[in-house]
Design a protein around this motif. Structure first.
Motif, short mmCIF file in Angstrom:
data_model
loop_
_atom_site.label_atom_id
_atom_site.label_comp_id
_atom_site.label_asym_id
_atom_site.label_seq_id
_atom_site.Cartn_x
_atom_site.Cartn_y
_atom_site.Cartn_z
N VAL A 37 -5.33 -11.86 7.67
CA VAL A 37 -6.28 -11.31 6.71
C VAL A 37 -7.55 -12.14 6.75
N ASP A 91 -7.09 -4.67 2.63
CA ASP A 91 -6.60 -3.31 2.86
C ASP A 91 -5.87 -2.78 1.63
N ARG A 122 -11.37 -4.31 0.83
CA ARG A 122 -11.46 -3.96 2.26
C ARG A 122 -10.73 -5.00 3.11
N LYS A 123 -10.97 -6.27 2.83
CA LYS A 123 -10.34 -7.34 3.61
C LYS A 123 -8.82 -7.33 3.46
N CYS A 127 -0.67 -10.02 11.34
CA CYS A 127 -1.52 -9.22 10.46
C CYS A 127 -2.38 -10.16 9.63
N ARG A 184 0.83 -1.21 0.00
CA ARG A 184 0.00 0.00 0.00
C ARG A 184 0.86 1.26 0.00
#
Length: 221
Positions: A158, A204, A201-202, A156, A109
């Motif tokens: 998911v 990110d 969304r899931k 983290c 990201r």
């Protein structure tokens, strides 16, 4: 994590690279001591963790101002402080050739969250030179490692994608538009968009391309 070590061992052996170290520098996989996945001397790894060497590691410090892969030979000793010079000396004592290596940042990201370091051993004088082309070719691996290790460490996790979300991303990965995917799956374009947005969304992810890359790296498509 053993699976990751085995895969990396095979890969770097084929590339003619002796040592590797994946180090999380920020983000969700860094909590207290750094996450370190490496085949370097175990005593060196223990020192790195216990002494918080990520704070004085000159290769990691350079990453903060340089978002691109770089060779260790580019690191001029003139700009290094006493702690950094001591770090390099200690690394060489553990057979890490601080002149024949490269550092590759991992970006997710748009944010640099971890780094992959590769080098030759000081006692392997016949080892090939690691070039900048090697470093750039390893960029995708660095990001994939961050996602995979983050998943394995539970730092983290998911949320799993649904079957339909995976299908929509898979067709997007094959270059199909939302209208194309709607026709293939016999649903409305609005439904495809809904699944794409849920997957983004899931994961990110900022867009569908980023969602496809993340889902692929995590083995969800």
């Amino acid at each position: 994590m053993d699976e990751v070590h085995r895969a990396l061992g095979v890969l770097f052996a084929r590339l003619g690279i002796d040592q590797y170290a994946f180090i999380s520098v920020t983000g969700c996989v860094l909590k207290g001591s750094p996450v370190l996945v490496s085949n370097c001397d175990e005593r060196w790894q223990a020192l790195y963790r216990s002494n918080g060497y990520q704070c004085i590691d000159p290769f990691i410090r350079r990453l903060r101002g340089c978002p691109l892969p770089f060779l260790w030979s580019e690191l001029g000793s003139v700009s290094l402080g006493p702690n950094e010079l001591a770090f390099l000396t200690c690394a060489r004592l553990h057979r890490i050739d601080t002149c024949r290596g490269a550092t590759v940042p991992a970006h997710v990201r748009g944010e640099q969250v971890a780094s992959l370091h590769v080098c030759q051993r000081t006692d392997n004088l016949g080892a090939r030179e690691i070039g900048i082309r090697d470093a750039y070719l390893l960029s995708g691996l660095a990001t994939t490692l961050h996602l995979r290790i983050g998943e394995l460490s539970g730092g983290c996790g998911v949320e799993p994608l649904t079957c339909r979300e995976r299908q929509c991303l898979l067709w997007a990965a094959r270059g199909k538009s939302q209208a194309d995917v709607a026709q293939i799956l016999r649903v409305s374009a609005h439904t495809v968009r809904f699944h794409h947005e849920n997957a983004m969304r899931k994961l990110d992810a900022v867009n569908i391309a980023a969602a496809v890359a993340s889902a692929s790296a995590l083995g969800q498509i």
